[in-house]
Design an enzyme around this catalytic site. Structure first.
Site, PDB file in Angstrom:
ATOM      1  N   TYR A 219       0.863  -1.182   0.000  1.00  0.00           N
ATOM      2  CA  TYR A 219       0.000   0.000   0.000  1.00  0.00           C
ATOM      3  C   TYR A 219       0.898   1.230   0.000  1.00  0.00           C
ATOM      4  O   TYR A 219       1.503   1.565   1.012  1.00  0.00           O
ATOM      5  CB  TYR A 219      -0.896  -0.045   1.232  1.00  0.00           C
ATOM      6  CG  TYR A 219      -1.960   1.019   1.338  1.00  0.00           C
ATOM      7  CD1 TYR A 219      -2.277   1.878   0.287  1.00  0.00           C
ATOM      8  CD2 TYR A 219      -2.687   1.148   2.512  1.00  0.00           C
ATOM      9  CE1 TYR A 219      -3.264   2.832   0.405  1.00  0.00           C
ATOM     10  CE2 TYR A 219      -3.683   2.095   2.652  1.00  0.00           C
ATOM     11  CZ  TYR A 219      -3.966   2.939   1.597  1.00  0.00           C
ATOM     12  OH  TYR A 219      -4.952   3.885   1.727  1.00  0.00           O
TER      13      TYR A 219
ATOM     14  N   LYS B 210      -1.464  -1.518  -4.024  1.00  0.00           N
ATOM     15  CA  LYS B 210      -2.513  -0.503  -4.062  1.00  0.00           C
ATOM     16  C   LYS B 210      -1.800   0.828  -4.217  1.00  0.00           C
ATOM     17  O   LYS B 210      -1.082   1.278  -3.308  1.00  0.00           O
ATOM     18  CB  LYS B 210      -3.370  -0.513  -2.799  1.00  0.00           C
ATOM     19  CG  LYS B 210      -4.437   0.581  -2.822  1.00  0.00           C
ATOM     20  CD  LYS B 210      -5.245   0.649  -1.530  1.00  0.00           C
ATOM     21  CE  LYS B 210      -6.232   1.811  -1.594  1.00  0.00           C
ATOM     22  NZ  LYS B 210      -7.021   1.970  -0.340  1.00  0.00           N
TER      23      LYS B 210
ATOM     24  N   VAL C 187      -9.067  -0.389  -5.905  1.00  0.00           N
ATOM     25  CA  VAL C 187      -9.482  -0.509  -4.512  1.00  0.00           C
ATOM     26  C   VAL C 187     -10.100   0.836  -4.183  1.00  0.00           C
ATOM     27  O   VAL C 187      -9.406   1.804  -3.895  1.00  0.00           O
ATOM     28  CB  VAL C 187      -8.314  -0.833  -3.575  1.00  0.00           C
ATOM     29  CG1 VAL C 187      -8.801  -0.886  -2.128  1.00  0.00           C
ATOM     30  CG2 VAL C 187      -7.649  -2.150  -3.962  1.00  0.00           C
TER      31      VAL C 187
END
Length: 321
Positions: free
Chosen positions: A154, A182, A222
Site C-alpha cells: 500500500y 494498491k 481498490v
C-alpha cells in the site's frame, strides 16, 4: 514458509498473463460500521459487505484507511474479518489491512488476520518514523514472511510520509508472496514502470485513476467511492474488458463528480463515505475521533451529486431510503 499461489478471482473475467488480478478486479475499501455509541457494528458490517458484493464488488479491503484502522483495536480488526467472511463466504476475496508503524505489531496483526480468515494482507509503509528505503523494504519482507497469505503493498506517501519507491517495489516483487500494489502515489509513470517490469498486480487506489491504470495493464481498483457506487466502478472495468473503451471512458467521466465531491473536498473519504451511506439508509454510523462527522450541508451536497449520478432517487442502491 511455503509460497502460496495468487488467488483466483471469484467472479468476472479470468486474469490473463498480461493482467494479473490475484484479488479480483473491483475491490471496495470498505468503511467500518459503528453503532451510534461508537462500538463496532458487526451486524452492520455483514449487511454492508453482502450488499457491496451483490452490487458487483469482487473483493473487500477491511481495516484500511477508509476502514479507520488507526482507531480500531486488534480484536476489532479480527472480529471484522470473521464477520464479513460469514456474510460473503467465498463470493469475494477479503484483504485485511494490517499496516502499522511498528514491524512487530504489523506481524502480529498479519497472523491474526490469517487466523480470522482473510485471503490477503494490505501492508502500508511504516509511518511517522519515516524509515529509509532499505528499512521499508526489510519491514515489508518481514511481514510477507510472517504468514502464508499473499500481500498487497500500500503506497500512500501523502499519509505515511514515506514512499515505497519504484526501485524498492521492483526488489520486493521478487518475494513469492508479494503479489500486488494498491497505488495511491499519484505517480502514474512510476506505476507503469513497475508494471512493465514485473508481474505485480497494480490496483488504482485513487478512484479518478481507475480507468487510466487499467488501460495500461492494471488489475483494477481498490475504491473508497465504491462504498456508495459499487456498480459504477465495476461497470468501468466490464466495459473496458468488453472492448468498449469509449463507454468505459464515459463511465469514468460520469463518476468523477462524485469522486471529486467525496475525495477532494477537504474531508477524508471515510467521513464523506459514511455521511452518504447514512443518507442512503445503509450501515455506517459515526466516525471515531479524531475524525469528525460531515456537516448537514456537506451531506446534502453529497446526496445531490450521488442522485445525479444514479439518475435520481428512484435508482438509488436497492434498499436505500
Amino acid at each position: 514458509m511455503t509460497p502460496t499461489a495468487p488467488l483466483t478471482p471469484p467472479s468476472g473475467p479470468p486474469a490473463s498473463a498480461s493482467r494479473p488480478a490475484p484479488f479480483g478486479r473491483a475491490l471496495c475499501a470498505m468503511v467500518t460500521p459503528f453503532t451510534d455509541g461508537g462500538a463496532l457494528d458487526l451486524d452492520g458490517a455483514r449487511e454492508l459487505a453482502a450488499r457491496l458484493v451483490d452490487e458487483g464488488c469482487e473483493g473487500l479491503v477491511l481495516s484500511g484507511t477508509t476502514g479507520e484502522s488507526p482507531t480500531t483495536t486488534d480484536a476489532e480488526k479480527a472480529a471484522l474479518v470473521r464477520a464479513v467472511r460469514e456474510a460473503v463466504g467465498g463470493r469475494a476475496t477479503l484483504v485485511a489491512g494490517v499496516g502499522t508503524a511498528d514491524t512487530a505489531h504489523t506481524v502480529d496483526l498479519a497472523r491474526a488476520a490469517e487466523k480470522a480468515g482473510a485471503d490477503g494482507l494490505l501492508v502500508v509503509a511504516p509511518y511517522y518514523s519515516r524509515p529509509p528505503q532499505d528499512a521499508v523494504e526489510a519491514h515489508l519482507r518481514e511481514v510477507a514472511d510472517a504468514t502464508a497469505l499473499p500481500v498487497m503493498l500500500y503506497d500512500i506517501p501523502a499519509r505515511t510520509g514515506t514512499r515505497i519507491e519504484p526501485e524498492t517495489v521492483l526488489r520486493l516483487a521478487e518475494h513469492p508472496r508479494i503479489v500486488a500494489v494498491k497505488d495511491c502515489s499519484h505517480d502514474l509513470l512510476g506505476a507503469q514502470k513497475v508494471r512493465h517490469r514485473t508481474e505485480l498486480a497494480y490496483y488504482a487506489g485513487c478512484d479518478e485513476q481507475t480507468l487510466a491504470l487499467y488501460a495500461v495493464g492494471g488489475a483494477g481498483c481498490v475504491s473508497t467511492v465504491a462504498n456508495v457506487a459499487p456498480r459504477q466502478f465495476r461497470a468501468i472495468l466490464d466495459a473496458f474488458d468488453a472492448g468498449d473503451t469509449a463507454g468505459a471512458a464515459r463511465l469514468q467521466l460520469a463518476v468523477n463528480d462524485l469522486i471529486e465531491s467525496m475525495m477532494a473536498a477537504g474531508l477524508p473519504g471515510t467521513v464523506t463515505a459514511k455521511a452518504l451511506l447514512t443518507r442512503l439508509g445503509l450501515p455506517a454510523g459515526p466516525v471515531r475521533p479524531p475524525l469528525r462527522p460531515a456537516g448537514r450541508e456537506t451531506a446534502d451536497g453529497l446526496l445531490t451529486v450521488y442522485e445525479r449520478l444514479a439518475g435520481g432517487a428512484g435508482t438509488r442502491l436497492a434498499g436505500a431510503v
